[in-house]
Design an enzyme around this catalytic site. Sequence first.
Site, PDB file in Angstrom:
ATOM      1  N   HIS A 139       8.712   8.650  -4.364  1.00 50.77           N
ATOM      2  CA  HIS A 139       8.513  10.032  -3.895  1.00 50.77           C
ATOM      3  C   HIS A 139       9.760  10.569  -3.195  1.00 50.77           C
ATOM      4  O   HIS A 139       9.674  11.342  -2.238  1.00 50.77           O
ATOM      5  CB  HIS A 139       7.300  10.122  -2.961  1.00 50.77           C
ATOM      6  CG  HIS A 139       6.004   9.743  -3.598  1.00 50.77           C
ATOM      7  ND1 HIS A 139       5.263  10.602  -4.359  1.00 50.77           N
ATOM      8  CD2 HIS A 139       5.321   8.565  -3.616  1.00 50.77           C
ATOM      9  CE1 HIS A 139       4.174  10.002  -4.813  1.00 50.77           C
ATOM     10  NE2 HIS A 139       4.198   8.757  -4.386  1.00 50.77           N
ATOM     11  N   ASN A 211      -2.134  11.941  -5.000  1.00 48.13           N
ATOM     12  CA  ASN A 211      -1.348  12.229  -6.203  1.00 48.13           C
ATOM     13  C   ASN A 211      -2.021  13.336  -7.004  1.00 48.13           C
ATOM     14  O   ASN A 211      -3.135  13.757  -6.691  1.00 48.13           O
ATOM     15  CB  ASN A 211      -1.224  10.982  -7.084  1.00 48.13           C
ATOM     16  CG  ASN A 211      -0.302   9.929  -6.488  1.00 48.13           C
ATOM     17  OD1 ASN A 211       0.622  10.236  -5.751  1.00 48.13           O
ATOM     18  ND2 ASN A 211      -0.556   8.676  -6.826  1.00 48.13           N
ATOM     19  N   HIS A 403       1.164   8.787   6.512  1.00 44.95           N
ATOM     20  CA  HIS A 403       0.581   7.442   6.628  1.00 44.95           C
ATOM     21  C   HIS A 403      -0.918   7.547   6.378  1.00 44.95           C
ATOM     22  O   HIS A 403      -1.610   8.338   7.032  1.00 44.95           O
ATOM     23  CB  HIS A 403       0.857   6.874   8.023  1.00 44.95           C
ATOM     24  CG  HIS A 403       0.235   5.545   8.286  1.00 44.95           C
ATOM     25  ND1 HIS A 403       0.079   4.577   7.312  1.00 44.95           N
ATOM     26  CD2 HIS A 403      -0.283   5.003   9.424  1.00 44.95           C
ATOM     27  CE1 HIS A 403      -0.501   3.507   7.842  1.00 44.95           C
ATOM     28  NE2 HIS A 403      -0.731   3.754   9.111  1.00 44.95           N
ATOM     29  N   TYR A 426       3.187   2.113   4.726  1.00 41.42           N
ATOM     30  CA  TYR A 426       3.713   3.412   5.150  1.00 41.42           C
ATOM     31  C   TYR A 426       4.428   3.326   6.497  1.00 41.42           C
ATOM     32  O   TYR A 426       5.511   3.889   6.673  1.00 41.42           O
ATOM     33  CB  TYR A 426       2.593   4.458   5.198  1.00 41.42           C
ATOM     34  CG  TYR A 426       2.272   5.020   3.834  1.00 41.42           C
ATOM     35  CD1 TYR A 426       2.638   6.309   3.483  1.00 41.42           C
ATOM     36  CD2 TYR A 426       1.624   4.256   2.870  1.00 41.42           C
ATOM     37  CE1 TYR A 426       2.360   6.829   2.227  1.00 41.42           C
ATOM     38  CE2 TYR A 426       1.347   4.753   1.612  1.00 41.42           C
ATOM     39  CZ  TYR A 426       1.717   6.036   1.292  1.00 41.42           C
ATOM     40  OH  TYR A 426       1.454   6.539   0.048  1.00 41.42           O
TER      41      TYR A 426
END
Length: 763
Positions: A139, A211, A403, A426
């Site tokens: 990402h 997503n 996160h 994360y």
Amino acid sequence: MDPSTPAKVVKKAVKSTVEGAAARVAEKLADLERPEVPGTPGSGTPKVAEPTKPVEPLPPKPDQAGPERRTATGAPTDAPAEAVSGQGRFLTTSQGARLRDSDHSLKAGRRGPTLLQDHHLREKITHFDHERIPERVVHARGAGAHGTFIGYGNARSVTKAGFLAKNAETPVFVRFSTVLGSRGSADTVRDTRGFATKFYTDEGTFDLVGNNIPVFFIQDGIKFPDVIHAGKPHPDREIPQAQSAHDTFWDFVSLHTEAQHHTIWNMSDRGIPRSYRTMEGFGVHTFRCVNAAGETSLVKFHWKPVLGVHSLTWEEAQLLAGTDPDFHRRDLADALEAGAFPQWELGVQVFPDTLEETFDDIDLLDPTKLVPEELAPVQPIGLLTLTHNPTNYFAETEQVAFHVGNLVPGIDVTNDPLLQARLFSYVDTQLTRLGGPNFSQIPINRPHAPVNDMLRDGFHQSAVHGGIAPYQPNSLDGGCPFFAGGAKDGAFVDVPAHVAESVKTREAPASYDDHYSQVRQFWLSMTPPEKEHIVAAYTFELAKCFEQAIKERQLLALANIDPDLCAQVAAGLGLPAPEPTVPLIDLAPSPALSQIGGTWPTDGRIVGILVDPDGDLSGLDAVRTAVSAAGMVPLVVAPYGGKLADGTTVQRTFAATRSVEFDAVLVAGSPAPGADALVVRDSKVGDDENAVLDPRVVLLLQECFRHAKAIGAWGAGVDALELAGVADAPGVLIGDDPATVFTELHTALGAHRVWERFGTVLG
């Protein structure tokens, strides 16, 4: 909220709330000044001469906003936006010393060596050397925007989360992204897109990190490095960038067949969205929610774009990667600047929280599976509206840290083994990217709830902590901070979910073994044009692989999905189609998986208006006004820039535009080849020396036709369609009255494309 409630009933029940939420957002933003055409670089209008009179820093553009001004511990401040930007009229060092020169280093004489004592040079170069931070492993390429979320209040039976209460308004920051590419890659590659939302709630920050595809490649987070290593460029050559059309990716997914479901979504039109504004979002995982009475439900989160789901064709995506690699981020930024504020409804699928954690025999903890919306309707619970662009990309979009463990009371995680690994990953990655443990104090990450965490020191500590007892229990600080006394004090309480007594093992449940039935369901749910695009995508990607064995192995997987799909891809590769190795299971098609069939708002769409400067310009101004009034952006396209005879400004020239920039085209004339229509100057011209219509217009119209876009024409524009060979087909709208032609084109745009035109041969 009953999972069996029909979606239409739920939507009717919240309609007034939705309209009220949208109206409040619209009222708040109505007074912002919007440009005629978006894309202005700054808030001021520059003059030709270099400015010499010192002035204060210019204000942000009307479409921009920054993180809300909060202290490092979450307290609001009254600092205006400009207070966290540059101050004063003069250039200074980082410590505020005014500078009289930043063009020349301090030297021992004009031709002498540069002196080590040049503190300004060292500060300037040192900071420059460290401007870049490590990009995200995945990402990396993203675009962000500020906005607001308004709850509908109908989720109380499922969750006590305060930001979902009726009319509760919560600031948000959303980051969209591609997965595989580097920060410098193109926007329109075939890839999964991230859809991450940070809710700054008064109960703490909640991050919904999802997503644009509801399933994932893997079932267990321990495989995440494998799938990303397979998808990234080959380590020896660092190519290909930002794409899956290579051996290592297909080697992995053809062997690790649980990846086939996500893969077919990527090979579908979902892998190349038209814009972030027309992209669906999914939380992917199943979460456990708890209401005020302590009752639990299992939930899947969905983002439904108000503009509908829409994608590029593969040819459009390839053209855009060259003509405008920033197409998606530009589209989002321009839409916000133009006042076409993108909106999504947040919805949930709700399931009973049973010991089996299944619904209709679908394992809810398997992230490679979805629950068809026909079985469990998506029930809308709130409205997201994006309203402002970031003021600074690095400070906001690049430094924002999401996160999945940023939770609020009422929303908890499940034992999904992919989600469990993300809970670790994360936080771990932010430590490296953002330089230490205090990344939550970066302005874009600061919570809007009071913080008293007893975390101390570390790199980039912005808070100045008082007290002498950052530990519990203590008496020296009067016992502060105290523990919240459970839910009555608004504490986050982990749901006491049942944990099965068992032995430690490295295994997956038997229900995870089915790798093909839902993949076949996806294929069977597609319309003919969508199936054709999937066949083309598989054929293109596998043709890029070098190793024959990898192609043959993936064909085996396709045979287990659908024999016709396999046969068509095999034919394109020049290989025999293998037989299935598992029984073909026909699940009921899910119409919700298809992008075709609905009509949607056209807000923010781009309409190109092709004109002949020497032709009839009557009706042009009225059409431009009508396009703008419909919430779209009209761009006048002519052989050259500047002004037309009627005073209309030309926004695009034939040399500097391509069909992929427009969602639809109106043709108001039949311009002869322009003065720059020379093949040595513009290769789009071609070699037709006898052309009576500019060849670049012919190319643009033929591409729009091939991509099934609506095309309208009147007057001499009809002649242009004839010359381009695109005059007689569905979605090609011809008339004498420009207003009538535009009305018909506007209606056609609501379906995104003229789908019935796919397959039509230019003649």
